[in-house]
Design a protein around this motif. Structure first.
Motif, PDB file in Angstrom:
ATOM      1  N   THR A   1      -7.338  -2.214   0.689  1.00 35.96           N
ATOM      2  CA  THR A   1      -6.386  -1.833   1.364  1.00 35.96           C
ATOM      3  C   THR A   1      -5.728  -1.999   2.486  1.00 35.96           C
ATOM      4  O   THR A   1      -6.832  -3.729   3.077  1.00 35.96           O
ATOM      5  CB  THR A   1      -6.661   0.042   0.992  1.00 35.96           C
ATOM      6  OG1 THR A   1      -6.391   1.141   1.559  1.00 35.96           O
ATOM      7  CG2 THR A   1      -8.311   0.228   1.916  1.00 35.96           C
TER       8      THR A   1
ATOM      9  N   TRP B   1      -6.392  14.711   3.038  1.00 39.94           N
ATOM     10  CA  TRP B   1      -5.286  13.668   2.439  1.00 39.94           C
ATOM     11  C   TRP B   1      -4.162  14.050   2.079  1.00 39.94           C
ATOM     12  O   TRP B   1      -3.598  14.302   0.745  1.00 39.94           O
ATOM     13  CB  TRP B   1      -5.691  12.345   1.453  1.00 39.94           C
ATOM     14  CG  TRP B   1      -5.236  11.338   1.399  1.00 39.94           C
ATOM     15  CD1 TRP B   1      -4.121  10.644   2.148  1.00 39.94           C
ATOM     16  CD2 TRP B   1      -4.584  10.434   0.277  1.00 39.94           C
ATOM     17  NE1 TRP B   1      -4.395   9.871   2.093  1.00 39.94           N
ATOM     18  CE2 TRP B   1      -4.382   9.298   0.510  1.00 39.94           C
ATOM     19  CE3 TRP B   1      -4.851  10.872  -0.663  1.00 39.94           C
ATOM     20  CZ2 TRP B   1      -3.822   8.324  -0.572  1.00 39.94           C
ATOM     21  CZ3 TRP B   1      -4.364   9.992  -2.240  1.00 39.94           C
ATOM     22  CH2 TRP B   1      -4.199   8.105  -1.509  1.00 39.94           C
TER      23      TRP B   1
ATOM     24  N   THR C   1      -5.849   7.213  -5.689  1.00 38.79           N
ATOM     25  CA  THR C   1      -6.074   5.871  -4.671  1.00 38.79           C
ATOM     26  C   THR C   1      -5.245   4.906  -4.846  1.00 38.79           C
ATOM     27  O   THR C   1      -4.944   4.947  -6.176  1.00 38.79           O
ATOM     28  CB  THR C   1      -7.131   5.647  -5.057  1.00 38.79           C
ATOM     29  OG1 THR C   1      -8.699   6.314  -4.389  1.00 38.79           O
ATOM     30  CG2 THR C   1      -7.348   4.239  -3.637  1.00 38.79           C
ATOM     31  N   HIS C   2      -4.133   4.781  -4.344  1.00 38.72           N
ATOM     32  CA  HIS C   2      -3.662   3.353  -3.935  1.00 38.72           C
ATOM     33  C   HIS C   2      -3.708   2.569  -3.015  1.00 38.72           C
ATOM     34  O   HIS C   2      -4.851   2.294  -2.390  1.00 38.72           O
ATOM     35  CB  HIS C   2      -2.147   3.770  -3.537  1.00 38.72           C
ATOM     36  CG  HIS C   2      -1.295   4.196  -4.297  1.00 38.72           C
ATOM     37  ND1 HIS C   2      -0.632   4.163  -5.905  1.00 38.72           N
ATOM     38  CD2 HIS C   2      -1.464   5.715  -5.056  1.00 38.72           C
ATOM     39  CE1 HIS C   2      -0.334   5.196  -6.168  1.00 38.72           C
ATOM     40  NE2 HIS C   2      -0.940   6.320  -6.271  1.00 38.72           N
ATOM     41  N   ALA C   3      -3.868   0.853  -3.337  1.00 38.79           N
ATOM     42  CA  ALA C   3      -4.158  -0.273  -2.873  1.00 38.79           C
ATOM     43  C   ALA C   3      -2.621  -1.164  -2.575  1.00 38.79           C
ATOM     44  O   ALA C   3      -1.828  -0.680  -3.585  1.00 38.79           O
ATOM     45  CB  ALA C   3      -5.167  -0.671  -4.208  1.00 38.79           C
TER      46      ALA C   3
ATOM     47  N   LEU D   1       1.400  -1.290  -0.261  1.00 39.75           N
ATOM     48  CA  LEU D   1       0.279   0.621  -0.511  1.00 39.75           C
ATOM     49  C   LEU D   1       0.595   1.286   0.564  1.00 39.75           C
ATOM     50  O   LEU D   1       0.592   2.444  -0.911  1.00 39.75           O
ATOM     51  CB  LEU D   1      -1.043  -0.063   1.186  1.00 39.75           C
ATOM     52  CG  LEU D   1      -1.618   1.426   1.384  1.00 39.75           C
ATOM     53  CD1 LEU D   1      -2.672   1.480   0.130  1.00 39.75           C
ATOM     54  CD2 LEU D   1      -2.726   1.345   3.133  1.00 39.75           C
TER      55      LEU D   1
ATOM     56  N   THR E   1      -4.769   5.635   3.817  1.00 39.34           N
ATOM     57  CA  THR E   1      -5.625   5.653   3.003  1.00 39.34           C
ATOM     58  C   THR E   1      -6.881   7.017   2.639  1.00 39.34           C
ATOM     59  O   THR E   1      -7.084   7.043   3.696  1.00 39.34           O
ATOM     60  CB  THR E   1      -6.302   4.389   2.964  1.00 39.34           C
ATOM     61  OG1 THR E   1      -7.412   3.930   3.907  1.00 39.34           O
ATOM     62  CG2 THR E   1      -5.072   3.599   2.371  1.00 39.34           C
ATOM     63  N   GLN E   2      -6.684   7.370   2.063  1.00 44.15           N
ATOM     64  CA  GLN E   2      -8.095   8.372   1.593  1.00 44.15           C
ATOM     65  C   GLN E   2      -9.306   8.405   1.945  1.00 44.15           C
ATOM     66  O   GLN E   2     -10.130   7.079   1.748  1.00 44.15           O
ATOM     67  CB  GLN E   2      -8.052   8.898  -0.108  1.00 44.15           C
ATOM     68  CG  GLN E   2      -8.596   9.996  -0.133  1.00 44.15           C
ATOM     69  CD  GLN E   2      -8.618  10.835  -1.688  1.00 44.15           C
ATOM     70  OE1 GLN E   2      -8.396  10.274  -2.294  1.00 44.15           O
ATOM     71  NE2 GLN E   2      -9.546  11.751  -1.724  1.00 44.15           N
TER      72      GLN E   2
END
Length: 677
Positions: A144, A490, A174-176, A103, A483-484
């Motif tokens: 996430t 953020w 977004t990232h995961a 993440l 995480t957002q």
């Protein structure tokens, strides 16, 4: 009034590049013959934008530049072998082992996510990214982690395994965490749909195919490109046995050789009966006979050949070739003198004239190496209406000149951001300057501001009553998660603006923190647990964040108490190749934690305005008469005419000099902006 920092060339260039790539991609989705291979860095794999009334799905990356866009079919995403984890905890998707893209960014791996901020302002802001099909040797998991390492689904059906659909109800970045169960090649078929919440109208992108190679590919064994024939004797006697071996220039499993011979250089090559694999055994019968070898692959194609070797026969009483009476090479000379031993005389030039122009217009000085002392006392008078002459002490004339200058603006309230994606510490190079500003995707896409013009509001909803032991800020505080959360700000940082400049090793120093409580900054590891981000190994600010290469990073923030906080920040970028550094101007960031901030300090800022200032002919500052300054301070009122009082024959030189001086003054004023604001 919010004063925006002028955008650099990068966004415009990225936009032009993107347009070209989108047009190129519209021709078809055929895989590029030589795709761009990305095996590390920040990548928005699913980049969704609205352009010209159409929804575009492409790929954006910060590896080859800043926000460089490509058709997905033109890129190969490679998951390195370093992503392999053989002890994934039982409660995490992909357990017990697999290739994990975490993440939080690991600079040695790709960091793929998605970005729908390109729909902001279009109305079509509710976006679904549908991964319709996955083809590969194993399973692909996408999920996430909550603020404290709890597995959380991202797919709309609540699952963790692809295929599936991602939804962003409002513009987001977004990232995961990804897990691939097995090595090999995977393809993902993806299509995006955007809905206008006000009307229900939708836009749908063209489908796209993404290719992900997992694990380090097995490099094929190199094929030989040449052979060397070994075992040749200096000479043979008639009837001697000749034994030779063909040796490839690299080790190979190929073992199919052909040997050829000819009796002279003018004859045709024929198959040599003595060849057996890489060995040749024959008899010395013809002086000057030549032999060579070839290596063939499974398709009987020649992959390597040797140069011919020549068999020499000498039956003259056993006399060695090259002995008395034989052929021998001569020496390079008979007097022992080395090449280049001779020296030549140097040629001197003459006739160069050194001198100065005297006050009466004549030239004095010396030539041919003579002394110029006699002429050095002459000085050149300017003549004309200035009334100055060589050696005079008359006060230089002051000319009114228009130039661009940053001046204070009327104080106004700050821009308050209480949600959305924010790169609080946005570091970029512009010419030979390092800039530190704030970039946000709330009021638009990649909008930049002076940090002093923005207040970052941490809303009351961020308050968390049960921060677990082991996490900074426990037992309670205002938490901005890793995480957002679309309802909260953020904040992170971005140093990709240094890419290509050489100054890519960036330190962001939060030098002071002033507020009612403590501020913690950290990240979590792949399977939970707090991990420090500060160079000092601490969790509490102040401290220094370092990005050794261009990166885009988000972190977990905790504020222990409500109220106003200010952070003083400065960035330094180092060129790893030279050790040279660039340092930004200091900047002050304001966080308002808790209830909606009120009684905010007004934010003045600056703006660019054309003003009239006084300059001498050599560009030095001077005081204009009150009737030509356009105002006592030279920064307001009507502009004075630049034509009055300036002799025509000085205009060209003065203009050039003052343009340079004005440019330098403007850059200096810009660098001092934070201090004046």
């Amino acid at each position: 009034m919010t004063t925006r920092i002028r955008p650099s060339w990068r966004p415009a260039l990225a936009g032009l590049t993107a347009s070209a790539l989108v047009l190129a991609g519209a021709v078809g989705t055929a895989r590029a013959a030589d795709p761009l291979v990305l095996d590390h860095g920040h990548i928005d794999a699913f980049n969704v934008t609205v352009e010209g009334g159409e929804l575009v799905l492409d790929l954006s990356e910060d590896v080859t530049g800043s926000h460089v866009r490509h058709a997905p079919e033109d890129v190969l995403l490679r998951v390195r072998e370093a992503a392999w984890i053989d002890a994934i905890p039982e409660q995490y998707p992909g357990s017990p082992a697999g290739y994990v893209l975490p993440l939080t960014q690991n600079p040695e791996l790709i960091w793929p996510g998605w970005d729908t901020n390109g729909t902001a302002g279009s109305g079509y802001t509710d976006v679904e990214i549908d991964i319709t099909a996955v083809d590969g040797p194993g399973d692909v998991f996408l999920y996430t982690l909550s603020g404290f390492g709890t597995v959380t689904p991202l797919l709309t059906d609540g699952g963790y395994q692809l295929p599936g659909t991602l939804r962003e109800e409002s513009p987001a970045h977004t990232h995961a965490q990804w897990t691939f169960s097995d090595p090999g090649s995977y393809t993902l078929d993806v299509q995006a749909t955007a809905t206008n919440p006000a009307t229900g109208d939708t836009l749908t992108s063209d489908p796209a195919t993404y290719t992900i190679e997992v694990g380090d590919p097995e490099e094929p064994a190199p094929e030989p490109t040449g052979l060397t024939v070994e075992g040749l004797a200096d000479h043979y006697h008639t009837g001697d046995q000749v034994e030779l071996t063909a040796v490839p220039d690299v080790a190979t499993e190929l073992d199919h050789y052909h040997w050829y011979s000819r009796d002279s250089a003018a004859a045709e090559w024929e198959a040599a009966p003595g060849g057996d694999g890489d060995r040749y055994v024959g008899t010395a019968e013809v002086d000057g006979q030549q032999l060579r070898a070839e290596l063939l692959d499974e398709d009987h194609l020649v992959v390597a050949s040797s140069a011919p070797v020549t068999v020499r026969i000498n039956d003259h009483g056993g006399e060695e070739p090259g002995g008395p009476g034989g052929d021998s090479g001569g020496t390079g000379g008979d007097d022992g003198e080395e090449p280049g031993d001779q020296t030549g005389g140097s040629t001197t030039g003459g006739g160069t004239t050194f001198g100065t122009t005297t006050g009466d217009g004549t030239t004095g000085g010396s030539s041919g190496g003579g002394s110029a002392d006699d002429a050095s006392n002459g000085t050149g008078g300017t003549g004309g209406s200035t009334g100055t002459s060589g050696g005079g002490d008359t006060e230089p004339q002051c000319f009114p000149v228009e130039e661009e200058r940053e001046v204070p603006v009327e104080p106004t309230e700050a821009l308050v951001l209480d949600h959305g994606h924010i790169d609080a510490f946005n570091v970029l190079t512009e010419g030979e300057d390092l800039l530190l500003n704030l970039k946000e995707d709330v009021t638009g896409s990649h909008v930049t501001h002076a940090p002093e013009d923005v207040v970052l509001h941490v809303k009351q909803e961020a308050f968390t009553e049960s921060i677990p032991d082991g996490y900074p800020g426990a037992p309670a505080g205002y938490l901005l998660p890793l995480t957002q959360d679309p309802e909260l700000i953020w904040p992170g940082w971005d140093t990709n603006g240094t890419a290509g400049s050489g100054y890519t090793d960036v330190e962001i120093a939060i030098t002071t923190v002033d507020g009612p409580g403590e501020v913690f900054l950290y990240t979590t590891n792949t399977f939970g647990g707090a991990v420090p981000l500060l160079e000092e190994g601490d969790f509490a600010l102040p401290g220094t964040v370092r990005e050794a290469s261009p990166a885009h990073t988000h972190a977990q923030w905790t504020f222990t108490e409500p109220g106003g906080y200010t952070l003083d920040v400065r960035a330094t970028a180092t060129n790893p190749a030279t050790g040279d550094t660039l340092t930004s101007d200091p900047a002050t960031y304001t966080f308002a934690v808790g209830d909606t901030p009120d009684q905010l300090s007004t934010q003045g800022g600056t703006t660019t305005r054309t003003v009239t200032v006084g300059r001498t002919a050599d560009g030095a500052d001077c005081a204009l008469p009150d009737d030509s300054s356009g105002g006592a301070d030279g920064a307001g009122g009507p502009l004075a005419s630049t034509g009055s009082g300036v002799p025509p024959f000085l205009m060209a030189g003065v203009s050039a000099t003052l343009l340079a001086a004005g440019t330098a003054a403007f850059l200096l004023a810009r660098r001092q902006r934070a201090a004046r604001a």
